[in-house]
Write a protein that holds these residues in place. Sequence first.
Motif, PDB file in Angstrom:
ATOM      1  N   ARG A   1      82.119  98.238  -0.642  1.00 21.66           N
ATOM      2  CA  ARG A   1      82.102  96.964   0.789  1.00 21.66           C
ATOM      3  C   ARG A   1      80.765  97.194   1.646  1.00 21.66           C
ATOM      4  O   ARG A   1      79.724  96.457   1.805  1.00 21.66           O
ATOM      5  CB  ARG A   1      83.065  96.239   0.183  1.00 21.66           C
TER       6      ARG A   1
ATOM      7  N   ALA B   1      82.761  94.898 -12.020  1.00 20.83           N
ATOM      8  CA  ALA B   1      81.782  94.131 -11.077  1.00 20.83           C
ATOM      9  C   ALA B   1      83.506  93.900  -9.970  1.00 20.83           C
ATOM     10  O   ALA B   1      83.705  94.866  -9.173  1.00 20.83           O
ATOM     11  CB  ALA B   1      81.376  93.551 -11.092  1.00 20.83           C
TER      12      ALA B   1
ATOM     13  N   SER C   1      75.338  87.876  -4.517  1.00 20.91           N
ATOM     14  CA  SER C   1      76.018  89.076  -3.988  1.00 20.91           C
ATOM     15  C   SER C   1      76.759  89.564  -4.625  1.00 20.91           C
ATOM     16  O   SER C   1      76.938  90.811  -4.959  1.00 20.91           O
ATOM     17  CB  SER C   1      76.735  88.272  -2.781  1.00 20.91           C
TER      18      SER C   1
ATOM     19  N   ARG D   1      90.366  87.827 -13.346  1.00 21.84           N
ATOM     20  CA  ARG D   1      88.992  87.937 -12.155  1.00 21.84           C
ATOM     21  C   ARG D   1      89.621  87.561 -11.171  1.00 21.84           C
ATOM     22  O   ARG D   1      89.515  88.368 -10.020  1.00 21.84           O
ATOM     23  CB  ARG D   1      88.244  88.022 -13.432  1.00 21.84           C
TER      24      ARG D   1
ATOM     25  N   ALA E   1      75.667  90.085  -7.498  1.00 26.43           N
ATOM     26  CA  ALA E   1      74.412  90.926  -8.112  1.00 26.43           C
ATOM     27  C   ALA E   1      74.461  92.508  -7.932  1.00 26.43           C
ATOM     28  O   ALA E   1      74.761  93.355  -8.636  1.00 26.43           O
ATOM     29  CB  ALA E   1      73.013  90.198  -7.935  1.00 26.43           C
TER      30      ALA E   1
ATOM     31  N   ASP F   1      90.355  89.224  -7.144  1.00 25.14           N
ATOM     32  CA  ASP F   1      90.123  89.255  -6.015  1.00 25.14           C
ATOM     33  C   ASP F   1      90.524  88.232  -5.043  1.00 25.14           C
ATOM     34  O   ASP F   1      90.436  88.970  -4.174  1.00 25.14           O
ATOM     35  CB  ASP F   1      88.445  87.440  -6.583  1.00 25.14           C
TER      36      ASP F   1
ATOM     37  N   PRO G   1      85.918  80.976  -6.272  1.00 24.95           N
ATOM     38  CA  PRO G   1      85.918  82.072  -7.665  1.00 24.95           C
ATOM     39  C   PRO G   1      84.598  81.940  -8.594  1.00 24.95           C
ATOM     40  O   PRO G   1      83.924  81.100  -8.589  1.00 24.95           O
ATOM     41  CB  PRO G   1      87.998  81.253  -8.999  1.00 24.95           C
ATOM     42  N   THR G   2      85.297  82.634  -9.821  1.00 25.00           N
ATOM     43  CA  THR G   2      83.835  82.651 -11.077  1.00 25.00           C
ATOM     44  C   THR G   2      84.030  81.646 -11.460  1.00 25.00           C
ATOM     45  O   THR G   2      84.640  80.555 -11.822  1.00 25.00           O
ATOM     46  CB  THR G   2      84.624  83.850 -12.031  1.00 25.00           C
TER      47      THR G   2
ATOM     48  N   ARG H   1      81.626  78.642 -18.158  1.00 26.11           N
ATOM     49  CA  ARG H   1      80.985  80.522 -18.911  1.00 26.11           C
ATOM     50  C   ARG H   1      80.941  80.020 -20.708  1.00 26.11           C
ATOM     51  O   ARG H   1      80.160  80.730 -20.950  1.00 26.11           O
ATOM     52  CB  ARG H   1      82.554  80.606 -18.302  1.00 26.11           C
TER      53      ARG H   1
ATOM     54  N   ARG I   1      81.809  85.920  -2.415  1.00 26.11           N
ATOM     55  CA  ARG I   1      83.494  86.216  -2.323  1.00 26.11           C
ATOM     56  C   ARG I   1      83.516  85.607  -0.593  1.00 26.11           C
ATOM     57  O   ARG I   1      84.903  85.255  -0.055  1.00 26.11           O
ATOM     58  CB  ARG I   1      84.402  87.030  -2.852  1.00 26.11           C
TER      59      ARG I   1
ATOM     60  N   ARG J   1      77.736  94.223  -9.286  1.00 27.08           N
ATOM     61  CA  ARG J   1      77.107  93.586 -11.157  1.00 27.08           C
ATOM     62  C   ARG J   1      76.325  95.113 -10.953  1.00 27.08           C
ATOM     63  O   ARG J   1      76.800  95.674 -12.175  1.00 27.08           O
ATOM     64  CB  ARG J   1      77.245  92.995 -11.408  1.00 27.08           C
TER      65      ARG J   1
ATOM     66  N   LYS K   1      78.324  78.490  -7.359  1.00 23.57           N
ATOM     67  CA  LYS K   1      78.443  78.685  -7.352  1.00 23.57           C
ATOM     68  C   LYS K   1      76.591  78.975  -6.862  1.00 23.57           C
ATOM     69  O   LYS K   1      75.870  79.143  -6.389  1.00 23.57           O
ATOM     70  CB  LYS K   1      79.066  80.548  -6.679  1.00 23.57           C
TER      71      LYS K   1
ATOM     72  N   ARG L   1      93.437  91.671  -3.734  1.00 25.15           N
ATOM     73  CA  ARG L   1      93.303  92.569  -3.721  1.00 25.15           C
ATOM     74  C   ARG L   1      92.950  93.045  -2.149  1.00 25.15           C
ATOM     75  O   ARG L   1      93.313  91.844  -0.836  1.00 25.15           O
ATOM     76  CB  ARG L   1      91.586  92.905  -3.394  1.00 25.15           C
TER      77      ARG L   1
HETATM   78  O1  CDP Z   1      79.106  84.700 -11.851  1.00 28.70           O
HETATM   79  P1  CDP Z   1      80.809  85.131 -11.055  1.00 28.70           P
HETATM   80  O2  CDP Z   1      80.944  84.238 -10.176  1.00 28.70           O
HETATM   81  O3  CDP Z   1      81.921  85.575 -12.366  1.00 28.70           O
HETATM   82  O4  CDP Z   1      80.690  86.931 -10.529  1.00 28.70           O
HETATM   83  P2  CDP Z   1      79.915  87.465  -9.877  1.00 28.70           P
HETATM   84  O5  CDP Z   1      79.797  85.889  -8.390  1.00 28.70           O
HETATM   85  O6  CDP Z   1      78.451  87.534 -10.214  1.00 28.70           O
HETATM   86  O7  CDP Z   1      80.507  88.209  -8.900  1.00 28.70           O
HETATM   87  C1  CDP Z   1      80.858  89.580  -9.753  1.00 28.70           C
HETATM   88  C2  CDP Z   1      82.079  89.885  -8.817  1.00 28.70           C
HETATM   89  O8  CDP Z   1      81.947  90.625  -8.015  1.00 28.70           O
HETATM   90  C3  CDP Z   1      83.156  89.103  -8.959  1.00 28.70           C
HETATM   91  O9  CDP Z   1      84.050  88.873  -9.273  1.00 28.70           O
HETATM   92  C4  CDP Z   1      83.746  89.427  -7.350  1.00 28.70           C
HETATM   93  O10 CDP Z   1      85.167  90.879  -8.308  1.00 28.70           O
HETATM   94  C5  CDP Z   1      83.001  90.931  -6.948  1.00 28.70           C
HETATM   95  N1  CDP Z   1      82.314  90.052  -5.471  1.00 28.70           N
HETATM   96  C6  CDP Z   1      82.739  90.207  -4.386  1.00 28.70           C
HETATM   97  O11 CDP Z   1      83.976  91.126  -4.470  1.00 28.70           O
HETATM   98  N2  CDP Z   1      82.047  89.555  -3.662  1.00 28.70           N
HETATM   99  C7  CDP Z   1      80.860  89.311  -3.687  1.00 28.70           C
HETATM  100  N3  CDP Z   1      80.631  89.116  -2.091  1.00 28.70           N
HETATM  101  C8  CDP Z   1      80.276  88.783  -4.055  1.00 28.70           C
HETATM  102  C9  CDP Z   1      81.205  89.100  -5.908  1.00 28.70           C
END
Ligand code: CDP
Length: 215
Positions: A103, A93, A33, A174, A35, A178, A10-11, A151, A124, A38, A15, A181
């Motif tokens: 995706r 995002a 990924s 968020r 990014a 995630d 998770p966010t 954060r 994710r 984003r 990671k 979905r």
């Molecule tokens: O930094 P944070 O962990 O909050 O977010 P991130 O890894 O930069 O990813 C931003 C958004 O992209 C996430 O909230 C997911 O909804 C989506 N994401 C995804 O669906 N699948 C991935 N492999 C990576 C990100």
Amino acid sequence: PVPVVAIDGPTASGKGTVAARLAERLGWHYLDSGALYRLVALAALRRGVPVEEVAMLARLARELEVRFAGDRIFLADEDVTEAIRTEEVSAAASRIAVHGAVREALLERQRAFRRRPGLVAEGRDMGSVVFPDAELKVFLTASVEVRAERRFKQLIDKGMSANIERLREELEARDLRDRERAIAPLQQCPDALRLDTSLMGVEEAVEVIFDWVRT
Ligand code: CDP
């Protein structure tokens, strides 16, 4: 095949930092990924493309001119490293990431990062969808309190203002999106090792995963 370490979670679970350090330590390539999602979100926001315009978003995702250079990220010729980290882009995002077509459009782009001598990929669905044959899958978590705190500190360190209660609410919203979905929801793979970093610093987490890779 070229070895992959897949790190999902998770966010604000740490990671990003953990995966980047681990890649450095192993001398492997690194894929952030999130990014990519984003970048699609930023491009869409700038062009006024709504988050439910699936066909246009998928097209943006396919045609995205992205360049990762060290720790900087470029969209066409513009350095957008900071621009993709705002709360507005984060929220967009995660809304864009629910669309299967988006995706799908990012799938090959992510797999292209798998090059010798190896890849550390974080996101994710690294273990479940993008690299199901990864040699090591890690599910990185931390309590919601700790994640909101992290954060908060990140934003304050960057000189931005932040409200911890609001951050926590946004983070939980968020996560929920995630997890719930229909396509590629965030969940621990049956073959992933779980690492809770609530009480663990980055270096310690890197150390643990590094040992898992080596054994
Ligand atoms: O930094 P944070 O962990 O909050 O977010 P991130 O890894 O930069 O990813 C931003 C958004 O992209 C996430 O909230 C997911 O909804 C989506 N994401 C995804 O669906 N699948 C991935 N492999 C990576 C990100």
